[in-house]
Scaffold this active site. Structure first.
Site, PDB file in Angstrom:
ATOM      1  N   GLU A   1       8.636   2.352  -7.327  1.00 36.34           N
ATOM      2  CA  GLU A   1       8.152   1.367  -8.303  1.00 36.34           C
ATOM      3  C   GLU A   1       6.634   1.363  -8.419  1.00 36.34           C
ATOM      4  O   GLU A   1       6.075   0.657  -9.263  1.00 36.34           O
ATOM      5  CB  GLU A   1       8.636  -0.031  -7.915  1.00 36.34           C
ATOM      6  CG  GLU A   1       7.820  -0.748  -6.869  1.00 36.34           C
ATOM      7  CD  GLU A   1       7.937  -0.181  -5.471  1.00 36.34           C
ATOM      8  OE1 GLU A   1       7.133  -0.549  -4.588  1.00 36.34           O
ATOM      9  OE2 GLU A   1       8.838   0.648  -5.226  1.00 36.34           O
TER      10      GLU A   1
ATOM     11  N   CYS B   1      12.621   1.984   1.523  1.00 31.54           N
ATOM     12  CA  CYS B   1      11.738   1.689   2.649  1.00 31.54           C
ATOM     13  C   CYS B   1      12.515   1.066   3.822  1.00 31.54           C
ATOM     14  O   CYS B   1      13.286   1.747   4.463  1.00 31.54           O
ATOM     15  CB  CYS B   1      10.581   0.817   2.191  1.00 31.54           C
ATOM     16  SG  CYS B   1       9.116   0.965   3.241  1.00 31.54           S
TER      17      CYS B   1
ATOM     18  N   HIS C   1       8.002   4.367  -2.243  1.00 32.14           N
ATOM     19  CA  HIS C   1       8.112   3.289  -3.230  1.00 32.14           C
ATOM     20  C   HIS C   1       8.097   3.839  -4.653  1.00 32.14           C
ATOM     21  O   HIS C   1       7.018   4.048  -5.228  1.00 32.14           O
ATOM     22  CB  HIS C   1       6.978   2.279  -3.044  1.00 32.14           C
ATOM     23  CG  HIS C   1       7.164   1.366  -1.886  1.00 32.14           C
ATOM     24  ND1 HIS C   1       7.713   0.110  -2.001  1.00 32.14           N
ATOM     25  CD2 HIS C   1       6.917   1.544  -0.561  1.00 32.14           C
ATOM     26  CE1 HIS C   1       7.773  -0.460  -0.808  1.00 32.14           C
ATOM     27  NE2 HIS C   1       7.301   0.395   0.083  1.00 32.14           N
TER      28      HIS C   1
END
Length: 372
Positions: free
Chosen positions: A353, A268, A351
């Site tokens: 995760e 990011c 992202h």
């Protein structure tokens, strides 16, 4: 519930009800299309300075709990929802969302046509707004908004980053045990905290890495010395809020890491800063990408990954001069991942995760560990 009032910089004025903190606050309004995970979204430091409009119409039903926070203290300005549910129905709930917002001085307003707000932001772009439970006159709100700094004029990294180095050792959450795992570690990485989500750090640990978290104003030469002495094996650049072009001091330090040929993985904001450090500025998207259902094509294997995203800025195609694009967004064809041609560096805009969101891209953490 108290009455609340929201005034957008395009002149739109709406009345609402408040279920969060009282007061008056100014921020940038964006919309998030995730169907679940509002607590992880609210506590994501990348939303610092922003009001989050949820397209999911029902918010509040699962309450909040301490283990789902992405950071202990939320930094968003507030949330905008269609219907707030004040009676949690979830065995993990410890606190109502309204109490959670009030405790952290975060505004929350409901009874808003969020479909209309989302369409407005889609057509006209993310915009500044003021929300108040104190002032109801349009001219008063307009004047206060005009005097307030815009989000791109504020360095929120200084507000969300840690101030002292610390180690991170817990892995991902295990629902079978209702706790976090602590797998063995094999390599050590320095993670630069621009507003890192906890689950990013958890996934790094889960991939077999010992994580040393350092603040945003890190000393590159210290890290280079640790790398040369084989005390660390790579660097991770985290997500974070705001305009990456503001972070010129951090960019200079990243350039030193690049010159030292240290393996680097960025997510990011970290992805954006790597581009800037290589001499390729980012550009602001019209309304950004915020949600847990964005399709991204992996150009290496042709597969489509459903991803979680939260960013307002994008790396441009100019980066093709020095990097190979590994991932593309299937909504607007913007760059979602690159691998640099002459350096052990790769980064992604989305992202992997999740938290909330799908886990299609978790393999990236293992790829970083394997590269080290």
């Amino acid at each position: 519930m108290k009455k609340a009032y929201i005034y957008f910089e395009n002149g739109t004025f709406l009345e609402a009800l408040s279920f969060g903190a009282d007061g008056t606050s100014v921020g940038e309004v964006v919309f998030n299309t995730s169907m679940s995970g509002y607590q992880e979204i609210i506590t994501d430091p990348s939303y610092a300075g922003q009001f989050i409009t949820f397209t999911m119409p029902e918010i509040g039903i699962v309450g909040t709990n301490s283990k789902d926070n992405e950071r202990e203290i939320p930094h968003c300005k507030g949330i905008i929802v269609r219907k707030y549910q004040d009676f949690p129905s979830n065995f993990r709930s410890q606190e109502k969302l309204s109490d959670f917002l009030c405790k952290h001085q975060i505004m929350g307003i409901c009874d808003i046509d969020t479909r209309g707000v989302t369409a407005m932001l889609r057509d006209q772009g993310a915009m500044m707004a003021i929300i108040s439970t104190e002032f109801s006159e349009i001219e008063e709100l307009k004047a206060r908004l005009a005097k307030s700094p815009r989000i791109e004029e504020i360095n929120y990294i200084q507000k969300v980053s840690i101030t002292d180095e610390k180690a991170h050792s817990k892995g991902t959450f295990c629902f079978a045990k209702m706790d976090f795992q602590t797998p063995p570690t094999h390599k050590t990485v320095v993670a630069i905290d621009f507003g890192a989500k906890d689950n990013i750090l958890n996934e790094l640990v889960q991939a077999g890495l010992h994580v040393i978290l350092k603040p945003h104003n890190f000393d590159a030469q210290e890290i280079i010395s640790l790398y040369q002495d084989k005390k660390i094996h790579g660097v991770f650049l985290s997500n974070g809020p705001g305009d990456p072009m503001v972070l010129q001091d951090e960019v200079k330090q990243i350039q030193k890491l690049i010159a030292a040929k240290i393996p680097i993985f960025g997510i990011c904001l970290g992805h954006q800063l790597l581009s800037i450090a290589h001499g390729y500025p980012t550009e602001k998207l019209k309304f950004g990408h915020h949600g847990g259902n964005h399709p991204v094509k992996n150009l290496a294997n042709g597969k489509v990954e459903i991803t979680a995203q939260n960013h307002n800025y994008s790396v441009t195609d100019a980066i093709l001069e020095i990097a190979d694009v590994t991932h593309r967004n299937l909504f607007d064809n913007t760059i979602e991942g690159v691998r640099y041609k002459n350096a052990p560096i790769f980064s992604v805009q989305y992202h992997p995760e999740a938290s909330p969101g799908p886990t299609d891209s978790k393999e990236l953490f293992r790829q970083f560990a394997q590269m080290l």
